[in-house]
Design a protein around this motif. Structure first.
Motif, PDB file in Angstrom:
ATOM      1  N   SER A 184       0.807  -1.223   0.000  1.00 17.39           N
ATOM      2  CA  SER A 184       0.000   0.000   0.000  1.00 17.39           C
ATOM      3  C   SER A 184       0.840   1.273   0.000  1.00 17.39           C
ATOM      4  N   GLU A 185       2.147   1.153   0.284  1.00 18.67           N
ATOM      5  CA  GLU A 185       3.033   2.302   0.235  1.00 18.67           C
ATOM      6  C   GLU A 185       3.834   2.361  -1.063  1.00 18.67           C
ATOM      7  N   GLY A 186       3.525   1.452  -1.985  1.00 18.05           N
ATOM      8  CA  GLY A 186       4.183   1.458  -3.281  1.00 18.05           C
ATOM      9  C   GLY A 186       5.488   0.697  -3.334  1.00 18.05           C
ATOM     10  N   ASN A 187       5.826  -0.030  -2.269  1.00 14.86           N
ATOM     11  CA  ASN A 187       7.066  -0.806  -2.259  1.00 14.86           C
ATOM     12  C   ASN A 187       6.915  -2.091  -3.057  1.00 14.86           C
ATOM     13  N   ASP A 188       7.952  -2.464  -3.777  1.00 16.90           N
ATOM     14  CA  ASP A 188       7.953  -3.706  -4.546  1.00 16.90           C
ATOM     15  C   ASP A 188       8.236  -4.869  -3.594  1.00 16.90           C
ATOM     16  N   VAL A 189       7.243  -5.748  -3.424  1.00 15.84           N
ATOM     17  CA  VAL A 189       7.381  -6.889  -2.519  1.00 15.84           C
ATOM     18  C   VAL A 189       7.201  -8.204  -3.283  1.00 15.84           C
ATOM     19  N   THR A 190       7.514  -8.158  -4.573  1.00 15.80           N
ATOM     20  CA  THR A 190       7.312  -9.329  -5.424  1.00 15.80           C
ATOM     21  C   THR A 190       8.064 -10.547  -4.917  1.00 15.80           C
ATOM     22  N   SER A 191       9.294 -10.342  -4.418  1.00 16.87           N
ATOM     23  CA  SER A 191      10.117 -11.479  -3.995  1.00 16.87           C
ATOM     24  C   SER A 191       9.525 -12.233  -2.818  1.00 16.87           C
ATOM     25  N   ALA A 192       8.633 -11.602  -2.081  1.00 15.37           N
ATOM     26  CA  ALA A 192       8.007 -12.256  -0.927  1.00 15.37           C
ATOM     27  C   ALA A 192       6.679 -12.905  -1.277  1.00 15.37           C
ATOM     28  N   ALA A 193       6.212 -12.707  -2.512  1.00 13.70           N
ATOM     29  CA  ALA A 193       4.861 -13.135  -2.883  1.00 13.70           C
ATOM     30  C   ALA A 193       4.847 -14.486  -3.591  1.00 13.70           C
ATOM     31  N   SER A 194       3.723 -15.142  -3.458  1.00 14.80           N
ATOM     32  CA  SER A 194       3.429 -16.354  -4.230  1.00 14.80           C
ATOM     33  C   SER A 194       2.276 -16.030  -5.179  1.00 14.80           C
ATOM     34  N   ILE A 195       2.413 -16.448  -6.439  1.00 16.21           N
ATOM     35  CA  ILE A 195       1.397 -16.166  -7.457  1.00 16.21           C
ATOM     36  C   ILE A 195       0.632 -17.454  -7.752  1.00 16.21           C
ATOM     37  N   TYR A 196      -0.703 -17.351  -7.791  1.00 16.70           N
ATOM     38  CA  TYR A 196      -1.547 -18.521  -8.035  1.00 16.70           C
ATOM     39  C   TYR A 196      -2.503 -18.235  -9.196  1.00 16.70           C
ATOM     40  N   ASN A 197      -2.846 -19.297  -9.931  1.00 17.06           N
ATOM     41  CA  ASN A 197      -3.842 -19.168 -10.995  1.00 17.06           C
ATOM     42  C   ASN A 197      -5.227 -19.489 -10.462  1.00 17.06           C
ATOM     43  N   GLN A 198      -6.209 -19.504 -11.371  1.00 14.04           N
ATOM     44  CA  GLN A 198      -7.602 -19.694 -10.945  1.00 14.04           C
ATOM     45  C   GLN A 198      -7.854 -21.093 -10.380  1.00 14.04           C
ATOM     46  N   ASP A 199      -6.955 -22.040 -10.659  1.00  7.74           N
ATOM     47  CA  ASP A 199      -7.084 -23.391 -10.110  1.00  7.74           C
ATOM     48  C   ASP A 199      -6.333 -23.551  -8.799  1.00  7.74           C
ATOM     49  N   LEU A 200      -5.835 -22.425  -8.263  1.00  9.02           N
ATOM     50  CA  LEU A 200      -5.076 -22.381  -7.013  1.00  9.02           C
ATOM     51  C   LEU A 200      -3.739 -23.097  -7.123  1.00  9.02           C
ATOM     52  N   ASP A 201      -3.231 -23.207  -8.348  1.00  7.45           N
ATOM     53  CA  ASP A 201      -1.895 -23.752  -8.565  1.00  7.45           C
ATOM     54  C   ASP A 201      -0.886 -22.613  -8.550  1.00  7.45           C
ATOM     55  N   LYS A 202       0.225 -22.809  -7.854  1.00  9.93           N
ATOM     56  CA  LYS A 202       1.275 -21.799  -7.821  1.00  9.93           C
ATOM     57  C   LYS A 202       1.987 -21.761  -9.169  1.00  9.93           C
ATOM     58  N   VAL A 203       2.237 -20.566  -9.679  1.00  6.51           N
ATOM     59  CA  VAL A 203       2.881 -20.435 -10.983  1.00  6.51           C
ATOM     60  C   VAL A 203       4.199 -19.688 -10.836  1.00  6.51           C
ATOM     61  N   SER A 204       5.025 -19.841 -11.844  1.00  2.00           N
ATOM     62  CA  SER A 204       6.319 -19.184 -11.846  1.00  2.00           C
ATOM     63  C   SER A 204       6.175 -17.720 -12.232  1.00  2.00           C
ATOM     64  N   ASN A 205       7.220 -16.974 -12.006  1.00  7.33           N
ATOM     65  CA  ASN A 205       7.263 -15.562 -12.387  1.00  7.33           C
ATOM     66  C   ASN A 205       8.636 -15.262 -12.979  1.00  7.33           C
ATOM     67  N   PRO A 206       8.722 -15.052 -14.296  1.00  4.48           N
ATOM     68  CA  PRO A 206       7.658 -14.943 -15.313  1.00  4.48           C
ATOM     69  C   PRO A 206       6.943 -16.284 -15.542  1.00  4.48           C
ATOM     70  N   TYR A 207       5.773 -16.169 -16.192  1.00  3.62           N
ATOM     71  CA  TYR A 207       4.942 -17.341 -16.454  1.00  3.62           C
ATOM     72  C   TYR A 207       4.613 -17.429 -17.938  1.00  3.62           C
ATOM     73  N   THR A 208       4.727 -18.637 -18.487  1.00  8.67           N
ATOM     74  CA  THR A 208       4.438 -18.868 -19.907  1.00  8.67           C
ATOM     75  C   THR A 208       3.258 -19.825 -20.034  1.00  8.67           C
ATOM     76  N   PRO A 209       2.067 -19.345 -20.400  1.00  6.93           N
ATOM     77  CA  PRO A 209       0.917 -20.241 -20.568  1.00  6.93           C
ATOM     78  C   PRO A 209       1.159 -21.257 -21.684  1.00  6.93           C
TER      79      PRO A 209
END
Length: 372
Positions: free
Chosen positions: A63-88
């Motif tokens: 909320s303060e505009g800080n990049d916190v990508t390295s701490a995040a996990s990304i999930y798709n609509q099936d609740l599967d964790k995906v890589s970053n970058p991601y190639t469908p």
């Protein structure tokens, strides 16, 4: 037994019999700790529309505009964790969100196309004076005896200067559409959104209102009371391709006013013939044009305006794309066109039409329409 588990047990057994020398890591830098987010988190993506084989990269900010990508996990609509970058690996629409601890982000949707139409180059990159086009929605049906009169009004309206300030959609749904060959699920949902009490029923935009009379003057009056003569808030450039299974549309939204926008694509079909139109007195009364067939993404009777594309700053552009399946074998894809509707919040906080652009499959592309 899995190989990794086998080696883990083997190492454990080895440790039981062989002493280990301490490892000196004093010369190695300590890894950077993952950043702690401040408040809520927001997920964004570098591209919301890609061609199959391309990748997307995610960014998470707090909320303060800080990049916190390295701490995040990304999930798709099936609740599967995906890589970053991601190639469908397949075309379609993908929805993602991010988590950090107990914090969950917004959802972002990425459209993956087998082929990405190429949006035409902007002939005037510095120009922000966009021609303004409203949206006339004609609620009609095969069993409506008065509905052909609206066709006559639109044919006459098309001969006036007002024609450059609107796009038209016919919605064949409701109580008078039983047996109507132009009916569709999308038409049913749009009909439920507007909830007309009688037919024919013509509305301008999502909320602007209805003409005071079923006449050229009535249509012109309500249209011109809405049109911004100095230019719309946003312009639309687009390209359309497809076949008998899907229609693809790539679009670019160019903003003349910094604000949040929504964008959606409506698939329309022309030349639908029905010999049984009630009240028909002319041959063209039996031919339905601009009939709504499908709507991009998720839609419902409560939301026909699509998804937010976020805030687009004055002078900036946003690229988006839409995939519109041809659901019925009775639909003639060669007669299709795509209407792109861009909306923004009005004074009441409702998503109202900001501008529209239409391109047929035969035309293939449409550049930004500037005020002449």
């Amino acid at each position: 037994m899995k190989i990794t588990k086998f080696f883990a047990l083997l190492c454990a057994a080895t440790v039981g019999f062989v002493g280990c020398e301490p490892i000196d890591n004093s010369d190695k830098p300590n890894p950077e700790p993952a950043p702690e987010p401040q408040g809520s988190i927001t997920l964004s993506v570098d591209q919301t529309a890609i061609e199959l084989g391309d990748s997307v990269t995610f960014t998470v900010t707090d909320s303060e505009g800080n990049d916190v990508t390295s701490a995040a996990s990304i999930y798709n609509q099936d609740l599967d964790k995906v890589s970053n970058p991601y190639t469908p690996t397949a075309s379609g629409s993908y929805t993602f969100n991010a988590t950090i601890g107990a914090e969950n982000s917004n959802n972002v949707t990425v459209t993956v196309m087998a082929e990405m139409p190429e949006v035409p180059a902007d002939p005037q990159p510095a120009n922000l004076a966009f021609n303004h086009r409203g949206l006339f929605v004609d609620h009609t049906g095969i069993n409506c005896g008065y509905c052909p009169s609206v066709i006559d009004v639109f044919r006459s309206l098309a001969e006036t200067d007002a024609h450059k300030h609107y796009n038209e959609v016919t919605v064949h749904a409701g109580g008078f559409a039983t047996g109507d060959p132009a009916n569709s699920d999308a038409a049913n949902k749009v009909n439920q959104f507007y909830a007309p009490s009688g037919y024919p029923d013509v509305r301008l935009n999502f909320y602007t209102g209805s003409p005071a009379s079923r006449s050229v003057q009535g249509f012109t009056n309500i249209l011109m009371s809405y049109i911004k003569k100095n230019g719309a808030d946003a312009g639309i450039s687009m390209a359309v391709e497809g076949d008998n299974t899907k229609i693809y549309c790539a679009a670019q939204v160019k903003s003349a006013k910094t604000q949040e926008y929504k964008a959606v694509a409506w698939l329309l079909e022309n030349g639908i013939y029905s010999p049984n139109q009630a009240g028909a007195t002319k041959d063209y009364h039996k031919i339905y044009d601009y009939a709504l067939r499908n709507i991009s993404g998720s839609y419902s009777k409560a939301n026909i305006s699509g998804e937010s594309i976020g805030t687009v700053a004055d002078g900036e552009t946003y690229d988006c794309a839409f995939e519109l399946p041809i659901i019925s074998t009775k639909w003639k894809y060669e007669n299709m066109g795509v209407l792109v509707i861009v909306s923004a919040k009005d004074a009441q906080g409702r998503w109202e039409v900001a501008n529209t652009a239409y391109c047929s499959l035969n035309d293939g592309e449409k550049t930004f329409e500037y005020i002449q």
